[in-house]
Write a protein that holds these residues in place. Structure first.
Motif, PDB file in Angstrom:
ATOM      1  N   PRO A 139     -31.628 -18.546 131.865  1.00 12.47           N
ATOM      2  CA  PRO A 139     -31.250 -17.152 131.569  1.00 12.47           C
ATOM      3  C   PRO A 139     -30.412 -17.026 130.301  1.00 12.47           C
ATOM      4  O   PRO A 139     -30.635 -16.115 129.498  1.00 12.47           O
ATOM      5  N   LYS A 140     -29.472 -17.933 130.088  1.00  8.91           N
ATOM      6  CA  LYS A 140     -28.631 -17.870 128.891  1.00  8.91           C
ATOM      7  C   LYS A 140     -29.491 -17.969 127.625  1.00  8.91           C
ATOM      8  O   LYS A 140     -29.363 -17.153 126.707  1.00  8.91           O
ATOM      9  N   LYS A 141     -30.376 -18.949 127.563  1.00 10.48           N
ATOM     10  CA  LYS A 141     -31.264 -19.113 126.400  1.00 10.48           C
ATOM     11  C   LYS A 141     -32.234 -17.941 126.283  1.00 10.48           C
ATOM     12  O   LYS A 141     -32.555 -17.489 125.185  1.00 10.48           O
ATOM     13  N   PHE A 142     -32.700 -17.451 127.426  1.00  5.71           N
ATOM     14  CA  PHE A 142     -33.614 -16.319 127.415  1.00  5.71           C
ATOM     15  C   PHE A 142     -32.957 -15.098 126.774  1.00  5.71           C
ATOM     16  O   PHE A 142     -33.533 -14.463 125.889  1.00  5.71           O
ATOM     17  N   PHE A 143     -31.747 -14.755 127.230  1.00  5.63           N
ATOM     18  CA  PHE A 143     -31.072 -13.571 126.688  1.00  5.63           C
ATOM     19  C   PHE A 143     -30.738 -13.760 125.206  1.00  5.63           C
ATOM     20  O   PHE A 143     -30.835 -12.816 124.421  1.00  5.63           O
ATOM     21  N   GLU A 144     -30.389 -14.966 124.818  1.00  2.00           N
ATOM     22  CA  GLU A 144     -30.133 -15.244 123.411  1.00  2.00           C
ATOM     23  C   GLU A 144     -31.399 -14.971 122.582  1.00  2.00           C
ATOM     24  O   GLU A 144     -31.329 -14.337 121.524  1.00  2.00           O
ATOM     25  N   HIS A 145     -32.540 -15.415 123.070  1.00  2.00           N
ATOM     26  CA  HIS A 145     -33.812 -15.198 122.384  1.00  2.00           C
ATOM     27  C   HIS A 145     -34.176 -13.708 122.345  1.00  2.00           C
ATOM     28  O   HIS A 145     -34.594 -13.185 121.306  1.00  2.00           O
ATOM     29  N   LEU A 146     -34.023 -13.024 123.471  1.00  5.70           N
ATOM     30  CA  LEU A 146     -34.350 -11.599 123.540  1.00  5.70           C
ATOM     31  C   LEU A 146     -33.461 -10.775 122.604  1.00  5.70           C
ATOM     32  O   LEU A 146     -33.941  -9.889 121.897  1.00  5.70           O
ATOM     33  N   ILE A 147     -32.187 -11.091 122.566  1.00  2.29           N
ATOM     34  CA  ILE A 147     -31.265 -10.402 121.663  1.00  2.29           C
ATOM     35  C   ILE A 147     -31.705 -10.606 120.214  1.00  2.29           C
ATOM     36  O   ILE A 147     -31.745  -9.660 119.427  1.00  2.29           O
ATOM     37  N   GLY A 148     -32.053 -11.832 119.865  1.00  7.06           N
ATOM     38  CA  GLY A 148     -32.524 -12.116 118.509  1.00  7.06           C
ATOM     39  C   GLY A 148     -33.779 -11.333 118.164  1.00  7.06           C
ATOM     40  O   GLY A 148     -33.902 -10.797 117.051  1.00  7.06           O
ATOM     41  N   LEU A 149     -34.708 -11.249 119.104  1.00  3.54           N
ATOM     42  CA  LEU A 149     -35.931 -10.472 118.880  1.00  3.54           C
ATOM     43  C   LEU A 149     -35.600  -9.007 118.629  1.00  3.54           C
ATOM     44  O   LEU A 149     -36.121  -8.396 117.693  1.00  3.54           O
ATOM     45  N   PHE A 150     -34.721  -8.442 119.452  1.00  7.51           N
ATOM     46  CA  PHE A 150     -34.351  -7.037 119.293  1.00  7.51           C
ATOM     47  C   PHE A 150     -33.627  -6.802 117.971  1.00  7.51           C
ATOM     48  O   PHE A 150     -33.870  -5.815 117.290  1.00  7.51           O
ATOM     49  N   GLU A 151     -32.716  -7.710 117.608  1.00  4.40           N
ATOM     50  CA  GLU A 151     -31.953  -7.531 116.374  1.00  4.40           C
ATOM     51  C   GLU A 151     -32.850  -7.530 115.145  1.00  4.40           C
ATOM     52  O   GLU A 151     -32.619  -6.770 114.203  1.00  4.40           O
ATOM     53  N   THR A 152     -33.880  -8.358 115.148  1.00  2.00           N
ATOM     54  CA  THR A 152     -34.699  -8.504 113.945  1.00  2.00           C
ATOM     55  C   THR A 152     -35.981  -7.676 113.942  1.00  2.00           C
ATOM     56  O   THR A 152     -36.492  -7.359 112.872  1.00  2.00           O
ATOM     57  N   ASN A 153     -36.499  -7.318 115.104  1.00  4.27           N
ATOM     58  CA  ASN A 153     -37.824  -6.693 115.131  1.00  4.27           C
ATOM     59  C   ASN A 153     -37.895  -5.318 115.780  1.00  4.27           C
ATOM     60  O   ASN A 153     -38.963  -4.723 115.804  1.00  4.27           O
ATOM     61  N   VAL A 154     -36.805  -4.840 116.311  1.00  5.41           N
ATOM     62  CA  VAL A 154     -36.791  -3.486 116.881  1.00  5.41           C
ATOM     63  C   VAL A 154     -36.027  -2.595 115.913  1.00  5.41           C
ATOM     64  O   VAL A 154     -34.881  -2.886 115.570  1.00  5.41           O
ATOM     65  N   THR A 155     -36.678  -1.538 115.476  1.00 10.67           N
ATOM     66  CA  THR A 155     -36.033  -0.595 114.559  1.00 10.67           C
ATOM     67  C   THR A 155     -35.933   0.771 115.234  1.00 10.67           C
ATOM     68  O   THR A 155     -36.697   1.068 116.159  1.00 10.67           O
ATOM     69  N   ASP A 156     -35.019   1.566 114.732  1.00  8.05           N
ATOM     70  CA  ASP A 156     -34.900   2.929 115.256  1.00  8.05           C
ATOM     71  C   ASP A 156     -36.193   3.706 115.009  1.00  8.05           C
ATOM     72  O   ASP A 156     -36.617   4.495 115.847  1.00  8.05           O
TER      73      ASP A 156
END
Length: 107
Positions: A50-67
Protein backbone atom coordinates in the motif's frame (compact mmCIF):
# COMPACT_ATOMS: atom_id res chain seq x y z
CA UNK A 1 -14.90 -1.46 -4.77
CA UNK A 2 -12.69 1.28 -3.31
CA UNK A 3 -9.56 -0.79 -3.85
CA UNK A 4 -10.42 -1.42 -7.47
CA UNK A 5 -11.23 2.25 -8.07
CA UNK A 6 -7.87 3.25 -6.57
CA UNK A 7 -6.10 0.96 -9.05
CA UNK A 8 -8.18 2.10 -12.06
CA UNK A 9 -6.09 5.21 -12.91
CA UNK A 10 -2.88 3.15 -12.96
CA UNK A 11 -4.49 0.50 -15.17
CA UNK A 12 -5.93 3.10 -17.52
CA UNK A 13 -2.59 4.91 -17.71
CA UNK A 14 -0.74 1.66 -18.42
CA UNK A 15 -3.13 0.67 -21.21
CA UNK A 16 -4.07 4.02 -22.80
CA UNK A 17 -1.76 6.71 -21.35
CA UNK A 18 -4.74 8.62 -20.02
CA UNK A 19 -6.31 9.20 -16.62
CA UNK A 20 -10.09 9.52 -16.50
CA UNK A 21 -11.55 12.41 -14.56
CA UNK A 22 -14.33 10.19 -13.25
CA UNK A 23 -11.72 7.96 -11.57
CA UNK A 24 -10.24 10.98 -9.80
CA UNK A 25 -13.69 12.16 -8.73
CA UNK A 26 -14.68 8.71 -7.45
CA UNK A 27 -11.44 8.36 -5.48
CA UNK A 28 -12.02 11.79 -3.97
CA UNK A 29 -15.57 10.86 -2.96
CA UNK A 30 -14.57 7.49 -1.47
CA UNK A 31 -11.70 8.92 0.57
CA UNK A 32 -13.57 12.05 1.60
CA UNK A 33 -16.43 9.92 2.93
CA UNK A 34 -14.12 7.62 4.87
CA UNK A 35 -14.55 4.47 2.82
CA UNK A 36 -11.75 1.99 3.35
CA UNK A 37 -9.79 -0.07 0.88
CA UNK A 38 -8.41 -3.59 1.16
CA UNK A 39 -4.60 -3.58 1.09
CA UNK A 40 -4.47 -7.17 -0.18
CA UNK A 41 -6.40 -6.17 -3.31
CA UNK A 42 -3.99 -3.32 -4.00
CA UNK A 43 -1.10 -5.77 -3.71
CA UNK A 44 -2.83 -8.44 -5.78
CA UNK A 45 -3.61 -6.02 -8.61
CA UNK A 46 -0.33 -4.06 -8.63
CA UNK A 47 2.31 -6.12 -6.84
CA UNK A 48 2.97 -3.10 -4.62
CA UNK A 49 2.61 -2.64 -0.90
CA UNK A 50 0.00 0.00 0.00
CA UNK A 51 2.77 2.49 0.82
CA UNK A 52 4.46 1.99 -2.58
CA UNK A 53 1.09 1.95 -4.31
CA UNK A 54 0.04 5.32 -2.89
CA UNK A 55 3.45 6.78 -3.69
CA UNK A 56 3.03 5.66 -7.32
CA UNK A 57 -0.57 6.91 -7.54
CA UNK A 58 0.38 10.30 -6.12
CA UNK A 59 3.17 10.59 -8.68
CA UNK A 60 0.78 9.73 -11.50
CA UNK A 61 -1.71 12.36 -10.35
CA UNK A 62 0.97 15.02 -9.87
CA UNK A 63 2.38 14.60 -13.36
CA UNK A 64 -0.53 13.47 -15.53
CA UNK A 65 -3.75 14.86 -14.08
CA UNK A 66 -4.48 18.45 -15.02
CA UNK A 67 -7.32 20.75 -14.10
CA UNK A 68 -8.14 20.99 -17.80
CA UNK A 69 -8.42 17.19 -18.09
CA UNK A 70 -10.73 17.07 -15.08
CA UNK A 71 -12.91 19.89 -16.36
CA UNK A 72 -13.22 18.34 -19.82
CA UNK A 73 -14.00 14.89 -18.43
CA UNK A 74 -16.40 15.89 -15.68
CA UNK A 75 -18.39 18.77 -17.15
CA UNK A 76 -20.78 16.35 -18.89
CA UNK A 77 -20.80 13.68 -16.16
CA UNK A 78 -21.56 15.67 -13.02
CA UNK A 79 -24.60 17.79 -12.27
CA UNK A 80 -23.71 21.42 -12.94
CA UNK A 81 -23.77 22.50 -9.27
CA UNK A 82 -21.47 19.66 -8.22
CA UNK A 83 -19.15 20.34 -11.15
CA UNK A 84 -18.92 24.02 -10.19
CA UNK A 85 -18.00 23.08 -6.60
CA UNK A 86 -15.10 20.79 -7.49
CA UNK A 87 -13.80 21.89 -10.89
CA UNK A 88 -10.96 24.08 -9.62
CA UNK A 89 -9.95 22.12 -6.54
CA UNK A 90 -10.55 18.43 -7.28
CA UNK A 91 -6.94 17.59 -8.12
CA UNK A 92 -5.53 19.31 -5.04
CA UNK A 93 -8.20 17.90 -2.71
CA UNK A 94 -7.65 14.39 -4.02
CA UNK A 95 -3.88 14.72 -3.72
CA UNK A 96 -4.32 15.97 -0.16
CA UNK A 97 -6.33 12.85 0.74
CA UNK A 98 -3.87 10.51 -1.03
CA UNK A 99 -0.92 12.17 0.70
CA UNK A 100 -2.67 11.87 4.07
CA UNK A 101 -3.10 8.14 3.52
CA UNK A 102 0.53 7.82 2.40
CA UNK A 103 1.68 9.67 5.54
CA UNK A 104 -0.47 7.39 7.69
CA UNK A 105 1.14 4.35 6.09
CA UNK A 106 4.64 5.75 6.64
CA UNK A 107 4.14 6.19 10.38
Amino acid sequence: MVSHKLVAPLDRWKKHHVVAGRDVYDIYQFLMNGYSYIPAILFERTGKTPKKFFEHLIGLFETNVTDQLLQEDLNTVLPYDEFRKVRKSLKQLTLFLLRAEFARLKS
